[in-house]
Design an enzyme around this catalytic site. Structure first.
Site, PDB file in Angstrom:
ATOM      1  N   ARG A  77       1.794  -8.512  10.792  1.00  0.00           N
ATOM      2  CA  ARG A  77       3.088  -7.696  10.866  1.00  0.00           C
ATOM      3  C   ARG A  77       4.368  -8.670  10.443  1.00  0.00           C
ATOM      4  O   ARG A  77       5.350  -8.051  10.322  1.00  0.00           O
ATOM      5  CB  ARG A  77       3.309  -6.968  12.244  1.00  0.00           C
TER       6      ARG A  77
ATOM      7  N   LYS B 111       0.947  -1.119  -0.100  1.00  0.00           N
ATOM      8  CA  LYS B 111      -0.068  -0.014  -0.035  1.00  0.00           C
ATOM      9  C   LYS B 111       0.673   1.190  -0.076  1.00  0.00           C
ATOM     10  O   LYS B 111       0.534   2.063  -0.894  1.00  0.00           O
ATOM     11  CB  LYS B 111      -0.866  -0.013   1.097  1.00  0.00           C
ATOM     12  N   THR B 112       1.917   1.267   0.742  1.00  0.00           N
ATOM     13  CA  THR B 112       2.857   2.564   1.084  1.00  0.00           C
ATOM     14  C   THR B 112       3.309   2.736  -0.506  1.00  0.00           C
ATOM     15  O   THR B 112       3.420   3.928  -0.854  1.00  0.00           O
ATOM     16  CB  THR B 112       3.719   2.424   2.109  1.00  0.00           C
TER      17      THR B 112
ATOM     18  N   GLN C  94      -8.486  -3.701   9.385  1.00  0.00           N
ATOM     19  CA  GLN C  94      -7.323  -3.196  10.222  1.00  0.00           C
ATOM     20  C   GLN C  94      -7.565  -1.896  11.172  1.00  0.00           C
ATOM     21  O   GLN C  94      -7.005  -1.241  11.493  1.00  0.00           O
ATOM     22  CB  GLN C  94      -6.115  -2.696   9.692  1.00  0.00           C
TER      23      GLN C  94
ATOM     24  N   ASP D  88      -4.497   8.211   4.009  1.00  0.00           N
ATOM     25  CA  ASP D  88      -4.174   7.068   4.232  1.00  0.00           C
ATOM     26  C   ASP D  88      -4.708   6.240   5.550  1.00  0.00           C
ATOM     27  O   ASP D  88      -5.287   7.056   6.315  1.00  0.00           O
ATOM     28  CB  ASP D  88      -2.673   6.918   4.743  1.00  0.00           C
ATOM     29  N   GLU D  89      -5.094   5.158   5.732  1.00  0.00           N
ATOM     30  CA  GLU D  89      -5.512   4.527   6.854  1.00  0.00           C
ATOM     31  C   GLU D  89      -7.074   5.061   6.973  1.00  0.00           C
ATOM     32  O   GLU D  89      -7.566   5.408   8.107  1.00  0.00           O
ATOM     33  CB  GLU D  89      -4.751   4.729   8.070  1.00  0.00           C
TER      34      GLU D  89
END
Length: 723
Positions: A602, A35-36, A250, A219-220
Site C-alpha cells: 500500500r 488495475k482500477t 493478494q 474485480d478482486e
DNA sequence: TCAGGAATGCTTTTT
DNA sequence: GCATTCCTGA
C-alpha cells in the site's frame, strides 16, 4: 471513432486489456499496476465501441470500490450508466426481480450477524440441543461455509450421515433455514446461494440476465468464493464476455470461503481466455517493492511474478522494536507528528494492524499528539443501539414477519411488555402457525394475558400500523416520525448521558441516520424496502474518506485496494502477524504472509514497521517473539526506547497546528476562547485552557473544577458555554 | 420485571 | 480487559 477517449497514459499491456472487447479475459494485476484504471478505461472503451452502458455489469467486493468506480466512469464522461455494484447488492436486485422463482417475498429482511446468531440459538434449541455444546458463532461459521459452497440444508442432509456433530449441524441448519423463512429473511450468504441457484435452475432467467448484461467484469477475483464463482459463471455462460481481474498474491479471504483456485483455474474454465499480466508497479518506490518481493517469494504455492518498479529510488523503510504497545504507539505518534510537521499530508498516511482491538493504543497516542485521525472500523455506526432500534422499527413496518426486529422493539422503549407476555404470545403463535405479529393482533384470544397488558399490546400494534401509511413516502420523513412517536426520542432524551466524551451522543447518531435517509431519498429514492436493503449491505469500510485530512487507522484487510504515501504497520510479532490461529497451518501462514504483502504494497514512499517486546492481550502481558515475516523480508528491527528521540524536533506543536490547520474552522476557536467557562455533562464545570484548531477534529483542553485537566475532542465533548 | 453483580468467553473479517 | 450473557434476589 475508436480510441478517441483514451486520454490516460497506458502501457502496452494495459492497452491490450482495455481494448479487449469480446470473449473471456483474465487480467493478473499486481499491486499498484493500475488495475482500477484498466477496469474503468475498459468500461469506457466498451461504451465507446458501441456497447450500451446498461448492458455492462461490473462487480466489486466493497461498496467503496463500487462507488469509486462509478465516480471514475462518470468523470470520463462517456454517458449512460453501467451497473456497478457489489456481489451482494447485485444479488438483492436479482432476487427481488425474480422473487417468485426464488421462492421468496421481495420485501425480505437481510439479517446481519446479530440476527443470525439469535436465529441459530433458536435453531439449536429447536433441535433439543444446548448452545453450550453448539456455540452459535461456530455453527454460523459452519453454515456459512456450506452456503458458500452451495450446499443448502437439504443437500447437506442428503449428503449427510457423518459424525454426531454433522448430524446435529444438519438438524440445526434445517431449523435455521426454517426460521429465516418464517421471518421472511435472508442472511448474507443466502443472497449469494439463492442467486446462484436461480442461475443454475432457471435457464430462462439465466438467458434473460445474460441478455441484459452482455459484458461482465469482476474485480478482486482471487477473493471470490464458490457461490460468487458460480454467479459470475452463470451471468456470462451464454455470451462468454467475462473479464476478471485480480492478484493471487493478494488473496486474503480464504478463511471466509474465498477460493484462490477460482483465479488460478480461470484458463481451464474458459479455454479461449486471453490472459494479460500487469507487473509494472507505478505506486511504490523500489525499496518498498524489494521488501514485498522478498517476503512473498517465501510462499511455496504460488506462480512466480515480479514486481517491476517504475518509480526511481528514494523510498524509506524504518523497522523499530519498542518495549510495549504504549511505547510502540507513542513512537508511531511521534513519527507521525514529525511527518505531518515536515509537510506530509495526513490523508496520505495510514496505520495498519492485524486486529481491530489494536487501534486503541494508537488512538490514544494520536490524541496525545493532537493528530487528527479516522478509524475505518467494522460496522461501528450501524451497530449502535439507537440506530439498530430505529432500523428495527422500519424493518417490522416493511416486513411484519421479521421476528428479530419485533422482539427488539416490542419493549423498547419500555412499555410494560415483558418476557412473560412475549413467551405466552410466542407459544400461541407457534401453536397456530402464525407470526408473532399476527399473534399480537389476536391476543384477545389469550386468557393468560391480563387486560392491561392486552391494551398495551394493542397500542403498540396501532403505532406500528399507523406508520404503514407513510411507507410510500420519503424514508427520512417516515424515520423521523418513527423516532418521535415510538417514544424512542423521549427515552433517549431522558437517558442521562453518562456516555464518555469519546463517543458521539445517541441523538446525534439518529440525526445522522435521518440525514443519510434524506440523502438516499434525494439521490436514489425507491422507498423503504430499497433503503433497508441498501443499509443492510452498507458497512464499515464505506466510512473511509480519502480526502479527510486525517490519518487513517484500519486493519490490513480493510487496506486492500488503497494506497498511501506513508504506511505504518504495527505488531509484527508471532501470534499477531501471523495470527495465532494460523499457526501450524502452512496454507494459513501463507495467507497471513499475503496479508502482510498487501499491507506493505500500500506504501508509496515510506514504510514504517513496528513491533513490541511485550504485549497485553486479554489483560495478560507477555513477552513476544518477532514475526518470522520480518526475517523473511530481510528486515532487521532496531531497538528503540524513547519515542521522542526518534525525531529531530522541529519547532513545537503550537506552531505546527497554527500553520497547518487554523484556517479550517474559524468559528469554534472564538466560541471556545481560552479562559471561557464551560460545562461538560460528565466532568462538570471547567475553564478552557488550550484550544487546538483542527477543524472538524479540534481538540479542547479543559481544566475542570475537580482539578483534572483533560483534552477532549470538541465534536464529542458536547460542551455548553456558561459565560 | 428488572437491576445489579457474577461468570463467561472473546478477537482475524470485505457483505 | 471488556462486553455480553447469565443469574439471583427484591
Amino acid at each position: 471513432m475508436m480510441k478517441r477517449f483514451a486520454a490516460e497514459n497506458l502501457t502496452e499491456s494495459q492497452q491490450r486489456a482495455v481494448w479487449h472487447k469480446d470473449g473471456p479475459l483474465l487480467v493478473i494485476a499486481g499491486p499498484g499496476s493500475g488495475k482500477t484504471r484498466v477496469i474503468t478505461n475498459r468500461l469506457a472503451a466498451l461504451i465507446n465501441q458501441g456497447v450500451t452502458p446498461s448492458g455492462i455489469c461490473a462487480i466489486t467486493f466493497t461498496n467503496k470500490a463500487a462507488e469509486e468506480m462509478r465516480n471514475r466512469v462518470f468523470a470520463m464522461n462517456v454517458g449512460g450508466t453501467a451497473h456497478i455494484s457489489t456481489f451482494h447488492s447485485l444479488c438483492v436486485k436479482i432476487l427481488r426481480q425474480f422473487a417468485q422463482a426464488a421462492d421468496i417475498s421481495p420485501d425480505f429482511s437481510i439479517y446481519n450477524e446479530t440476527d443470525q446468531k439469535n436465529c441459530v440459538k433458536e435453531a439449536v434449541k429447536a433441535a433439543d440441543l444446548d448452545t453450550k455444546n453448539f456455540p452459535p458463532a461456530r455453527i454460523l461459521e459452519a453454515i456459512s461455509r456450506l452456503k458458500n459452497n452451495l450446499q443448502d440444508a437439504a443437500d447437506f442432509q442428503a449428503a449427510g450421515i457423518g459424525d454426531y456433530f454433522s448430524q446435529c449441524l444438519s438438524k440445526i441448519y434445517r431449523n435455521y433455514q426454517k426460521i429465516l423463512k418464517q421471518n421472511n429473511a435472508l442472511d448474507f450468504d443466502d443472497l449469494l446461494l439463492k442467486t446462484a441457484f436461480l442461475l443454475r435452475d432457471f435457464q430462462d432467467i439465466r438467458r434473460q440476465l445474460n441478455e441484459k448484461f452482455r459484458y461482465l467484469m469482476v474485480d478482486e477475483y482471487q477473493d471470490t468464493n464458490h457461490a460468487q464463482y458460480q454467479i459470475a459463471r452463470g451471468l456470462s455462460l451464454e455470451h462468454g464476455n467475462i473479464c476478471v481481474t485480480g492478484d493471487p498474491d493478494q488473496s486474503i479471504y480464504g478463511w471466509r470461503g474465498a477460493d484462490i483456485g477460482n483465479i488460478l483455474a480461470f484458463e481451464k474454465d474458459w479455454p479461449n481466455a486471453t490472459v494479460i499480466k500487469l507487473e509494472e508497479n507505478f505506486r511504490s518506490m523500489p525499496e518498498i517493492l524489494d521488501v514485498a518481493d522478498k517476503l512473498i517469494i517465501a510462499n511455496k504455492s504460488r506462480k512466480l511474478k515480479k514486481l517491476l518498479p517504475v518509480k526511481s529510488a528514494g523510498g524509506e523503510i524504518v523497522v523499530r522494536c519498542l518495549d510495549d504497545e504504549q511505547d510502540e504507539a507513542a513512537f508511531v505518534g511521534a513519527f507521525l507528528r514529525q511527518l505531518l510537521d515536515s509537510g506530509e499530508n495526513a490523508s496520505q498516511t495510514a496505520v495498519f494492524y492485524r486486529v481491530n482491538s489494536m487501534s486503541r493504543a494508537i488512538e490514544e497516542a494520536l490524541i496525545e499528539n493532537r493528530i487528527p485521525y479516522q478509524v475505518v472500523r467494522g460496522v461501528e455506526f450501524y451497530n449502535r443501539r439507537e440506530i439498530r432500534d430505529i432500523l428495527a422499527y422500519l424493518r417490522i413496518i416493511m416486513n411484519s414477519a421479521d421476528e428479530q426486529a419485533l422482539l427488539r422493539i416490542i419493549n423498547t422503549p419500555a412499555r410494560g411488555i415483558g418476557d412473560t407476555t412475549i413467551g405466552r404470545i410466542s407459544t400461541y403463535a407457534a401453536s397456530k402457525g402464525i407470526s408473532l405479529y399476527e399473534a399480537i393482533r389476536k391476543c384477545d384470544a389469550l386468557d393468560s394475558i391480563p387486560a392491561g397488558t392486552k391494551a398495551k399490546l394493542k397500542k403498540f400494534l396501532n403505532t406500528i400500523e399507523g406508520f404503514k401509511k407513510d411507507v410510500a413516502g420519503p424514508v427520512a420523513v417516515l424515520m423521523d416520525k418513527v423516532f418521535k412517536t415510538s417514544g424512542l426520542y423521549e427515552s433517549l432524551k431522558t437517558e442521562i448521558a453518562e456516555e464518555d466524551y469519546s463517543k458521539a451522543s445517541p441523538l446525534d447518531n439518529v440525526a445522522e441516520l435521518i440525514s443519510a435517509a434524506g440523502k438516499f431519498d434525494q439521490q436514489q429514492g425507491g422507498g423503504l424496502v430499497d433503503f433497508m436493503q441498501h443499509i443492510a449491505l452498507f458497512s464499515d469500510t464505506d466510512t473511509y474518506d480519502s480526502q479527510s485530512g486525517k490519518v487513517s487507522l484500519m486493519t490490513m484487510h480493510c487496506a486492500k485496494g488503497l494506497e498511501f504515501d506513508n504506511v505504518f504497520i504495527i505488531g509484527l510479532e508471532q501470534g499477531i502477524l501471523p495470527h495465532e490461529r494460523s499457526m501450524g497451518i502452512a496454507s494459513e501462514i501463507e495467507e497471513e504472509r499475503r496479508l502482510f504483502f498487501v499491507g506493505i504494497t500500500r506504501a508509496k514512499k515510506r514504510l514504517c514497521i513496528t513491533l513490541s517486546r511485550h504485549r497485553t492481550i486479554y489483560g495478560r502481558t507477555s513477552m513476544t517473539i518477532a514475526s518470522q515475516f520480518l526475517f523473511e523480508a530481510g528486515l532487521q528491527p532496531q531497538s528503540s526506547t524513547v519515542p521522542q528521540k526518534e525525531s529531530e524536533d522541529k519547532g513545537d506543536d503550537s506552531v505546527y497546528y497554527e500553520r497547518d490547520y487554523s484556517q479550517v474552522s474559524p468559528d469554534s476557536s472564538q466560541t471556545f476562547a481560552i479562559g471561557r467557562l464551560v460545562s461538560h455533562k460528565k466532568f462538570g464545570l471547567g475553564r478552557v485552557k488550550e484550544f487546538h484548531n483542527l477543524g472538524d477534529n479540534s481538540i479542547i483542553v479543559i481544566q475542570f473544577k475537580s482539578g483534572q485537566v483533560k483534552p477532549l475532542m470538541l465534536k464529542y465533548a458536547d460542551l455548553s458555554i456558561i459565560e
